[in-house]
Design an enzyme around this catalytic site. Structure first.
Site, short mmCIF file in Angstrom:
data_model
loop_
_atom_site.label_atom_id
_atom_site.label_comp_id
_atom_site.label_asym_id
_atom_site.label_seq_id
_atom_site.Cartn_x
_atom_site.Cartn_y
_atom_site.Cartn_z
N CYS A 1 0.84 -1.21 0.14
CA CYS A 1 -0.03 0.13 -0.02
C CYS A 1 0.81 1.44 0.05
O CYS A 1 0.49 2.07 -0.79
CB CYS A 1 -1.13 -0.14 1.07
SG CYS A 1 -1.30 -1.56 1.86
N GLN B 1 0.74 -10.74 -3.12
CA GLN B 1 -0.37 -10.55 -2.93
C GLN B 1 -0.93 -10.02 -4.40
O GLN B 1 -0.35 -9.34 -5.10
CB GLN B 1 -0.55 -9.53 -2.09
CG GLN B 1 -0.47 -9.67 -0.68
CD GLN B 1 -0.84 -8.40 0.19
OE1 GLN B 1 -0.30 -7.23 -0.20
NE2 GLN B 1 -1.53 -8.58 1.24
N LYS C 1 -14.26 -4.26 6.18
CA LYS C 1 -13.92 -4.81 5.02
C LYS C 1 -14.95 -5.95 4.37
O LYS C 1 -15.70 -6.20 5.54
CB LYS C 1 -12.46 -5.54 5.08
CG LYS C 1 -12.48 -6.47 6.41
CD LYS C 1 -11.17 -7.20 6.30
CE LYS C 1 -11.18 -8.23 7.46
NZ LYS C 1 -10.11 -9.17 7.52
#
Length: 648
Positions: free
Chosen positions: A330, A377, A465
């Site tokens: 991120c 990821q 989430k």
RNA sequence: GCCGGCGUAGCUCAGCGGGCCAGAGCAGCUGAUUUGUAAUCAGCAGGUCGCGGGUUCGAGUCCCGCCGCCGGCUCCA
């Protein structure tokens, strides 16, 4: 003698003597398989007295709730056996689970698997004795006396809000328990203790480590056999075994636990996944980016993760400056975004990267490919305006669903993880912001008509989430796709856009991984297909098997031709009988085997066989090529041959 | 990280309470065999018995520590 009338759901009113139990009512109503009764919203013991004029329903083993009661009683039998065989054990709790039960206890001496047969034997004796389970209400004072010396039960007694507590007795055994239970131990015909494990008291690692004995109970031995057979079957699908047997990947102590080596077969499948993933992301308006594996620790200090996850990061120094192996992508994506000013007209901006990250997971948590220390990821970050949020979230959920379905996953659970209102101090952002964000996620799922479970208190500190939970062969739950709203990073990094008003505004930010990680996804994919990948993913789609030595040159020639047409074909050139080569091909889990002999050579066909043994008959070459090409292009689960193919 | 179990050839496993116990099958290699839908036969090669200490005349075997794996718990940005 006075009689009362009781209405039995499904069979109407019956009359029983006053003072009769629900067991009598069931008998009067000719309900033979009742395990427990439902009175209003409550499940009650069959041994409870019937009430005049009431309506009850009887639940049988076919009802999930009744099965839970059945197994809960089994757990009491286990507890009884434990206290019989191991004087001094301190019982904690023993509930039913999805397909069994367990009992947690503080043992007087360490318990191991070797104790299970003895315990099982004692349990069978207790079941054979058909002891009645009696419900008893006692005062708290009495309860404290009964459970003196057992800190766990005393703690539970103290927490019960009522003045009275319920105790169930069977023979000389008693336990603190709300019930309900089966009338007697004799109902539990078939049981098996499956494992002994450790578990923290009340699930908190700061508490005592207790011993947990797992078991399962069924009505009939056949059902137990079936259950055990299912577990055996599931073990054959274990991705760790398949990964080694099919030479797909390896993980070894001498190279570092939790670090995956992708062998050619596994790497091939992974590459197909990546190609598809990238194509689909680009199609959906993502821009691919790439960022380094290491970064200055400062980047993660700014994000707030360094402090929180320090113990889980790999840290080192470069020229006396602290660095980390990146545990997430991120901040890198934020950095790219922030490299220049962005207008509201550009938003949403969607960055995607197959970003490899490293996290120092606790040793006991590692598990094949499903929990590792280095993983990739399939990460993405969306920067958008508040108005765009729900549309973007919908796009993510839709993409996750599309990918899962394309890979053949049809069963998964969706969870919306919300904040815990009792711990507002643990979260970034205000209560109002949280409410809005949670609302946006709920709205997204509602718009897509996706059923989900709301998980209170399961949110991450920076935002709520949506998770897609996928399951491994043994039914263990793993987080797959995840879509996370983030209050924290835009704020900490000052992620902004210039609005129509010329002023700077805070971006909204979404983190999302559509597969989770390539490692975990591949592991579950492997188990899902039991090692037999669909033709579009399989490293070898078709193995040609010459019936004898004479057919080998032709088979090689043919394989070359198939490869030129884009098929992935190889040839079994080994000696030996056809049956042996078929067996080798089956064990290699190649989706299609094609036998080549004189007949096929003359007819220009391949005798096609699907993994598992289905005979697809002789297929003309042109048709074979077209079918494989189409299956690959469509990402189909199987090769479709036009009707009549088998007759050619 | 915690509790319990386990760690012998690439894989699956045998090796009783310490002493001709370092073994088998499969896989691999070599040779023979040429086979029509889940195992053709024979021979050869292959192990620092997880690692490190200790006990003992002697340790794969007993003890301790560590590492890893399995099951579970906890954790999972």
């Amino acid at each position: 003698m006075a009689e009362i009338e009781v209405n039995v759901e499904g069979s109407g009113p019956v009359r029983v003597a006053a003072g009769a139990t629900l067991l009598d009512v069931a008998a009067a109503a000719k309900v033979e398989d009742a395990l427990v009764a439902r009175r209003g919203d409550l499940l009650v013991d069959l041994t409870a007295p019937a009430r005049k004029g009431e309506t009850v329903a009887f639940l049988s083993y076919e009802d999930e709730e009744a099965r839970a009661v059945f197994r809960h009683t089994a757990s009491h039998i286990l507890a009884h056996a434990l206290t019989d065989l191991y004087p001094g054990v301190k019982l904690a709790i023993g509930p039913a689970t999805a397909d069994g039960f367990y009992y947690d206890l503080d043992p007087s001496a360490p318990l191991s698997d070797e104790d299970l047969p003895r315990l099982e034997e004692r349990m069978r004796e207790l079941a054979a004795a058909d002891l009645a389970l009696e419900r008893d209400e006692v005062s708290k004072r009495e309860a404290r006396k009964l459970f003196a010396g057992n800190p766990y039960k005393l703690e539970l007694v103290d927490e019960i809000p009522d003045k009275k507590v319920v105790v169930y007795r069977q023979g000389d055994f008693f336990d603190l328990c709300l019930g309900p239970h089966l009338p007697s131990t004799g109902y539990v015909k078939t049981l098996k203790l499956t494992a002994v494990a450790g578990a923290y008291w009340r699930g908190d690692e700061r508490n005592d480590m207790l011993t947990r004995v797992y078991g399962t109970a069924y009505r009939k031995p056949e059902e137990l056999e079936l259950h055990l057979a299912r577990i055996e079957e599931a073990k054959r699908r274990d991705h760790r075994t398949l990964g080694r047997d099919l030479a797909l990947f390896s993980i070894a102590e001498d190279r570092g636990p939790g670090l995956v080596y992708w062998h050619p077969g596994g790497a091939f499948v992974r590459d197909r996944v990546e190609i598809f993933w990238k194509e689909e992301h680009v199609k959906r308006g993502y821009e691919l980016v790439a960022t380094p594996h290491i970064a200055r620790a400062r980047l993660f200090e700014t994000s707030g993760h360094f402090h929180y996850f320090l113990d889980h990061m790999y840290t080192f120094e470069v020229d006396a400056i602290p660095y980390v192996l990146k545990p997430m992508n991120c901040p890198m994506h934020v950095a790219i975004y922030k490299s220049r000013l962005h207008s509201y007209r550009e938003l949403p901006i969607r960055y995607a990267e197959l970003g490899t990250v490293y996290r120092k997971e606790r040793s006991g948590t590692l598990h094949g490919l499903l929990r590792v220390r280095g993983f990739t990821q399939d990460d993405g970050h969306i920067f958008c305006t508040p108005e765009q949020l729900v549309d973007e979230l919908c796009g993510c959920v839709d993409l996750a669903r599309y990918l899962l379905h394309t890979f053949g996953f049809t069963s998964y659970d969706v969870e919306l993880s919300a904040s815990d209102p009792k711990r507002p101090q643990d979260y970034a952002g205000t209560a109002e912001e949280w409410a809005r964000a949670e609302e946006a996620l709920a709205e997204t799922l509602a718009r897509l008509e996706l059923p989900y479970a709301r998980m209170e208190g399961e949110a991450i500190f920076y935002g709520p989430k949506i998770d897609f939970q996928i399951y491994d062969a043994l039914g263990r739950k793993w987080q797959g796709p995840t879509i996370q709203f983030d209050f924290n990073l835009p704020h900490r990094f000052g992620v902004k856009y210039v609005g129509a008003d010329g002023a700077e505004h805070q971006c909204y930010m979404i983190h999302r991984a559509m597969l989770g990680s390539l490692e975990r996804f591949f592991g579950t994919l492997l188990e899902h297909h039991a090692g037999v990948f669909p033709p579009w993913l399989a490293p070898v789609q078709l193995r040609l098997i010459p019936v004898n030595k004479d057919a080998v040159p032709y088979a090689l020639e043919l394989a070359e031709k198939l490869r030129a047409a884009g098929l992935r074909a190889d040839v079994d050139e080994s000696d030996g009988k056809l049956a042996a080569k078929i067996r080798t091909g089956e064990l290699a889990k190649i989706p299609y085997l094609g036998v080549i002999g004189k007949r096929e050579r003359e007819a220009g066909t391949v005798a096609l066989r699907r993994h598992g043994g289905e005979d697809l008959g002789p297929v003309p070459l042109e048709r074979l090529i077209a079918a494989f090409q189409k299956a690959a292009a469509d990402k189909a689960a199987a090769v479709a041959l036009e009707s009549g193919a088998a007759k050619s």
